[in-house]
Design a protein around this motif. Structure first.
Motif, PDB file in Angstrom:
ATOM      1  N   GLY A 144      36.389 -62.100 -29.108  1.00 36.59           N
ATOM      2  CA  GLY A 144      35.828 -62.985 -28.393  1.00 36.59           C
ATOM      3  C   GLY A 144      36.306 -62.596 -27.259  1.00 36.59           C
ATOM      4  N   ALA A 145      36.564 -63.271 -26.236  1.00 31.28           N
ATOM      5  CA  ALA A 145      36.917 -64.209 -24.382  1.00 31.28           C
ATOM      6  C   ALA A 145      38.351 -63.678 -24.551  1.00 31.28           C
ATOM      7  CB  ALA A 145      36.872 -65.063 -24.139  1.00 31.28           C
ATOM      8  N   LEU A 146      39.182 -63.222 -25.758  1.00 37.12           N
ATOM      9  CA  LEU A 146      40.597 -62.157 -25.693  1.00 37.12           C
ATOM     10  C   LEU A 146      40.207 -61.097 -26.009  1.00 37.12           C
ATOM     11  CD1 LEU A 146      41.719 -64.486 -28.380  1.00 37.12           C
ATOM     12  CD2 LEU A 146      42.252 -65.095 -25.751  1.00 37.12           C
ATOM     13  N   SER A 147      39.433 -60.919 -26.479  1.00 32.18           N
ATOM     14  CA  SER A 147      38.888 -58.424 -26.355  1.00 32.18           C
ATOM     15  C   SER A 147      38.501 -58.661 -24.852  1.00 32.18           C
ATOM     16  CB  SER A 147      38.369 -59.067 -27.834  1.00 32.18           C
ATOM     17  OG  SER A 147      36.894 -58.877 -27.399  1.00 32.18           O
ATOM     18  N   ARG A 148      37.861 -59.584 -24.174  1.00 32.32           N
ATOM     19  CA  ARG A 148      37.124 -58.741 -23.144  1.00 32.32           C
ATOM     20  C   ARG A 148      38.194 -58.861 -21.355  1.00 32.32           C
ATOM     21  NH1 ARG A 148      33.651 -64.296 -23.150  1.00 32.32           N
ATOM     22  NH2 ARG A 148      32.744 -63.801 -25.479  1.00 32.32           N
ATOM     23  N   PRO A 149      37.822 -57.975 -21.319  1.00 38.49           N
ATOM     24  CA  PRO A 149      38.519 -56.849 -20.023  1.00 38.49           C
ATOM     25  C   PRO A 149      39.204 -58.218 -18.568  1.00 38.49           C
ATOM     26  CG  PRO A 149      37.236 -55.301 -19.630  1.00 38.49           C
ATOM     27  CD  PRO A 149      36.613 -56.335 -21.568  1.00 38.49           C
ATOM     28  N   PRO A 150      40.108 -57.967 -18.236  1.00 40.32           N
ATOM     29  CA  PRO A 150      40.221 -59.049 -17.293  1.00 40.32           C
ATOM     30  C   PRO A 150      39.684 -59.007 -15.802  1.00 40.32           C
ATOM     31  CG  PRO A 150      41.982 -58.092 -17.181  1.00 40.32           C
ATOM     32  CD  PRO A 150      41.658 -57.541 -18.662  1.00 40.32           C
ATOM     33  N   ARG A 151      38.720 -60.121 -15.284  1.00 40.71           N
ATOM     34  CA  ARG A 151      38.591 -59.865 -13.526  1.00 40.71           C
ATOM     35  C   ARG A 151      39.692 -59.299 -13.093  1.00 40.71           C
ATOM     36  NH1 ARG A 151      36.830 -65.792 -12.401  1.00 40.71           N
ATOM     37  NH2 ARG A 151      38.846 -66.191 -13.424  1.00 40.71           N
ATOM     38  N   VAL A 152      40.148 -59.542 -13.631  1.00 40.99           N
ATOM     39  CA  VAL A 152      42.257 -59.153 -12.253  1.00 40.99           C
ATOM     40  C   VAL A 152      42.739 -58.239 -12.929  1.00 40.99           C
ATOM     41  CG1 VAL A 152      44.067 -59.187 -10.579  1.00 40.99           C
ATOM     42  CG2 VAL A 152      41.624 -60.521 -10.505  1.00 40.99           C
ATOM     43  N   GLU A 153      43.484 -57.223 -13.814  1.00 38.35           N
ATOM     44  CA  GLU A 153      44.148 -56.493 -14.173  1.00 38.35           C
ATOM     45  C   GLU A 153      45.351 -57.233 -14.150  1.00 38.35           C
ATOM     46  OE1 GLU A 153      46.336 -51.661 -14.625  1.00 38.35           O
ATOM     47  OE2 GLU A 153      45.420 -52.632 -12.736  1.00 38.35           O
ATOM     48  N   ASP A 154      45.967 -56.969 -15.921  1.00 40.25           N
ATOM     49  CA  ASP A 154      47.101 -58.096 -15.963  1.00 40.25           C
ATOM     50  C   ASP A 154      48.726 -57.351 -16.814  1.00 40.25           C
ATOM     51  OD1 ASP A 154      45.735 -58.607 -18.866  1.00 40.25           O
ATOM     52  OD2 ASP A 154      45.060 -60.603 -18.032  1.00 40.25           O
ATOM     53  N   ALA A 155      48.908 -58.491 -17.706  1.00 37.00           N
ATOM     54  CA  ALA A 155      50.311 -57.499 -18.282  1.00 37.00           C
ATOM     55  C   ALA A 155      50.163 -57.923 -19.813  1.00 37.00           C
ATOM     56  CB  ALA A 155      51.694 -57.850 -17.873  1.00 37.00           C
ATOM     57  N   ILE A 156      48.852 -57.828 -19.840  1.00 36.37           N
ATOM     58  CA  ILE A 156      48.820 -58.507 -21.283  1.00 36.37           C
ATOM     59  C   ILE A 156      48.084 -57.295 -22.249  1.00 36.37           C
ATOM     60  CG2 ILE A 156      46.944 -60.172 -23.179  1.00 36.37           C
ATOM     61  CD1 ILE A 156      47.131 -62.418 -20.767  1.00 36.37           C
ATOM     62  N   CYS A 157      48.806 -57.663 -23.278  1.00 39.51           N
ATOM     63  CA  CYS A 157      48.439 -56.805 -24.431  1.00 39.51           C
ATOM     64  C   CYS A 157      48.299 -56.559 -25.493  1.00 39.51           C
ATOM     65  CB  CYS A 157      49.888 -55.167 -24.327  1.00 39.51           C
ATOM     66  SG  CYS A 157      50.493 -54.921 -22.900  1.00 39.51           S
ATOM     67  N   ALA A 158      47.486 -57.729 -25.262  1.00 42.86           N
ATOM     68  CA  ALA A 158      46.505 -57.933 -26.764  1.00 42.86           C
ATOM     69  C   ALA A 158      45.442 -57.846 -26.985  1.00 42.86           C
ATOM     70  CB  ALA A 158      47.330 -59.839 -27.151  1.00 42.86           C
ATOM     71  N   ARG A 159      44.591 -57.186 -26.305  1.00 53.56           N
ATOM     72  CA  ARG A 159      43.135 -57.962 -26.372  1.00 53.56           C
ATOM     73  C   ARG A 159      42.128 -56.758 -27.207  1.00 53.56           C
ATOM     74  NH1 ARG A 159      41.483 -60.409 -21.595  1.00 53.56           N
ATOM     75  NH2 ARG A 159      43.246 -60.734 -19.980  1.00 53.56           N
ATOM     76  N   ASP A 160      43.679 -55.633 -27.965  1.00 56.34           N
ATOM     77  CA  ASP A 160      42.478 -55.433 -28.917  1.00 56.34           C
ATOM     78  C   ASP A 160      42.808 -55.424 -30.362  1.00 56.34           C
ATOM     79  OD1 ASP A 160      45.766 -54.648 -28.962  1.00 56.34           O
ATOM     80  OD2 ASP A 160      45.262 -52.626 -29.390  1.00 56.34           O
ATOM     81  N   SER A 161      43.064 -56.291 -30.443  1.00 56.24           N
ATOM     82  CA  SER A 161      43.831 -56.979 -31.536  1.00 56.24           C
ATOM     83  C   SER A 161      42.737 -57.869 -32.479  1.00 56.24           C
ATOM     84  CB  SER A 161      45.506 -57.491 -31.429  1.00 56.24           C
ATOM     85  OG  SER A 161      45.185 -59.557 -31.142  1.00 56.24           O
ATOM     86  N   ALA A 162      42.744 -58.425 -33.550  1.00 53.61           N
ATOM     87  CA  ALA A 162      41.828 -58.891 -34.155  1.00 53.61           C
ATOM     88  C   ALA A 162      42.170 -60.814 -34.538  1.00 53.61           C
ATOM     89  CB  ALA A 162      41.136 -57.520 -35.437  1.00 53.61           C
ATOM     90  N   TYR A 163      43.101 -60.305 -35.296  1.00 60.30           N
ATOM     91  CA  TYR A 163      44.152 -61.372 -35.604  1.00 60.30           C
ATOM     92  C   TYR A 163      45.918 -61.460 -35.234  1.00 60.30           C
ATOM     93  CZ  TYR A 163      39.953 -61.982 -38.957  1.00 60.30           C
ATOM     94  OH  TYR A 163      39.115 -61.903 -39.422  1.00 60.30           O
ATOM     95  N   PHE A 164      46.280 -63.282 -35.033  1.00 57.62           N
ATOM     96  CA  PHE A 164      47.467 -63.267 -34.886  1.00 57.62           C
ATOM     97  C   PHE A 164      48.019 -63.525 -36.298  1.00 57.62           C
ATOM     98  CE2 PHE A 164      50.227 -65.732 -32.483  1.00 57.62           C
ATOM     99  CZ  PHE A 164      50.683 -64.821 -31.521  1.00 57.62           C
TER     100      PHE A 164
END
Length: 461
Positions: A358-378
């Protein structure tokens, strides 16, 4: 560069308005205590900051004396003891100011999410809180912030507009996407590597109520519920945010009846759409296994704690996490072999898998240091560790689970829930190699002397 440099006389600790305490002083133990009492802090000095000026003075003194610095607000993220140096406590800095017209909140460093939600609710607005509103809003956000409503709205950092931060040179800086953008980048998912945040301004969104709660079944039905939940997650709308968990709940007062002391499988959820539609979507979950406790209801957003029912009193905890690329049937078997009914002696209180995307996988409006946007589960685990024998059993169980799930992972973690950081290789798992290298360069620019060396930090490049 927007920076306010204090005058040299602020090197003196006597300039600090809050308490300045050393071991043995009255109030020292209370000042250094955090929510996670497994991490017992014994710094050489603790400053109870009352505002940005106190943080500036403390950091200028630390820079002048070469004293390493740690910072703590609520202590939810305290994963190992601070045994030297200067601890800056921001717990007194709890102001929250809401601008209903702009739909923003300015949040001081020690404010909890409970303070933010209570301030926003009278205006029909909400913020991206995590599973416990007792956690500090700023510390949660600089670590990325994985909210209850993440699939619907994204990460907490996605809604951050600006920070004020004291860097290790003692400068109070204002930063946003246009002003010192590299500092802004590092504060959005890079945790406490480049400075001590004194306040942040974040966007709010119009929301007053959600359909939320959890469906529980006895733990022996874990496979049936998990299998149904996984199939369900592959076809539900982004507005449905959920997690599957196996729970071995201790018989302690912090756990409500009738769940106290029981072994359960659970699906917790929050739905931001029409409640009738949400109830209809839940049918496969309720039909998967006999339902013992069902707490799903329409609730005020300020009652978010009722969904995951996390303890509100301090506990000695050990947590860990891993980002997962997918969960095929063999991953389900591996997970349940470690934490399910066939392993009754598993010491993990919570072994949970949250639905990402969902929204957790979308690119941010402003670049950030999060590296979890390609994960399906946590994957997240929590254990209570009251004494060394229990701690050893927890470490073995945690290590075994992560080894079993490694073939299905991305190789990365989220810094807020990583657990006690190990060596540099272990710490680097919270970011991709490119992000880790960039964060080290930011560290070199803002903290070349490595004063901020406690917690999950990187080394300067």
């Amino acid at each position: 560069m927007t920076a306010t440099h204090p005058t040299p006389d602020l090197f003196a600790l006597s300039e600090i308005r809050g308490p300045v305490l050393r071991p043995g002083d009255p109030g020292y133990a209370e000042e250094v205590a955090g929510f996670n009492v497994a991490a017992l802090h014994t710094p050489d000095l603790v400053v109870g900051a009352t505002g940005a000026d106190d943080v500036v003075a403390a950091m200028r003194w630390a820079a002048a004396t070469g004293t390493p610095v740690a910072v703590q607000s609520t202590g939810h993220g305290a994963n190992f003891p601070i045994d030297s140096g200067l601890l800056i406590s921001t717990a007194r800095m709890t102001d929250v100011t809401v601008d209903p017209a702009a739909r923003t909140a300015t949040v001081s460093a020690g404010a909890k999410w409970r303070h933010v939600l209570d301030a926003a609710a009278p205006h029909g607005l909400a913020a991206l809180s995590g599973t416990s509103t007792d956690a500090g809003a700023v510390g949660y956000t600089v670590g990325g912030g994985l909210p209850v409503l993440g699939r619907a709205y994204g990460y907490a950092t996605d809604l951050t507009r600006s920070f004020r931060v004291v860097t290790p040179d003692g400068a109070l800086r204002a930063t946003d996407a246009d002003t010192e953008p590299e500092l802004f980048w590092a504060l959005r998912g890079g945790k406490g590597n480049v400075g001590v945040v004194t306040d942040m301004t974040c966007d709010l969104f119009p929301l007053t109520r959600v359909l939320g709660g959890a469906v529980h079944t006895p733990g022996e039905n874990a496979e049936a519920l998990m299998t149904a939940w996984l199939d369900w997650t592959r076809r539900i709308p982004d507005e449905m945010c959920s997690a599957f968990a196996v729970l071995r709940l201790p018989p302690i007062p912090q756990i409500p009846e009738p769940l106290r002391g029981g072994f359960w499988a659970r699906v917790a959820l929050a739905w931001t759409g029409d409640p009738t539609e949400g109830e209809s979507l839940l049918t496969p979950i309720r039909a998967a296994a006999p339902v013992a406790v069902d707490t799903v209801e329409v609730m005020d957003y300020t009652a978010l704690d009722r969904i995951y029912m996390e303890p509100q009193d301090p506990l000695p905890a050990r947590e860990s996490c891993a980002l997962l690329a997918d969960l095929p049937p063999e991953a389900v078997r591996a997970f349940l072999h470690e934490v399910g009914p066939e392993n009754p002696d598993c010491p993990l209180v919570v072994a949970e898998i949250r639905h990402m995307g969902g929204a957790l996988s979308r690119p941010p409006r402003v670049e950030d240091a999060i590296c979890a946007r390609d994960s399906a589960y946590f994957l997240e685990t929590v254990a209570i560790v009251p004494s060394p024998p229990e701690a050893e059993a927890v470490e073995r169980a945690t290590r075994s689970l992560h080894e079993a799930m490694a073939p299905y992972g991305t190789g990365h973690t989220m810094v807020n829930i990583h657990g006690a950081p190990g060596d540099e290789t272990d710490r680097a798992r919270a970011w991709t190699p490119a992000h880790y290298a960039r964060l080290r360069h930011a560290k070199s620019a803002y903290d070349p002397a490595d004063l901020l060396r406690f917690g999950h930090v990187v080394t300067p490049a």
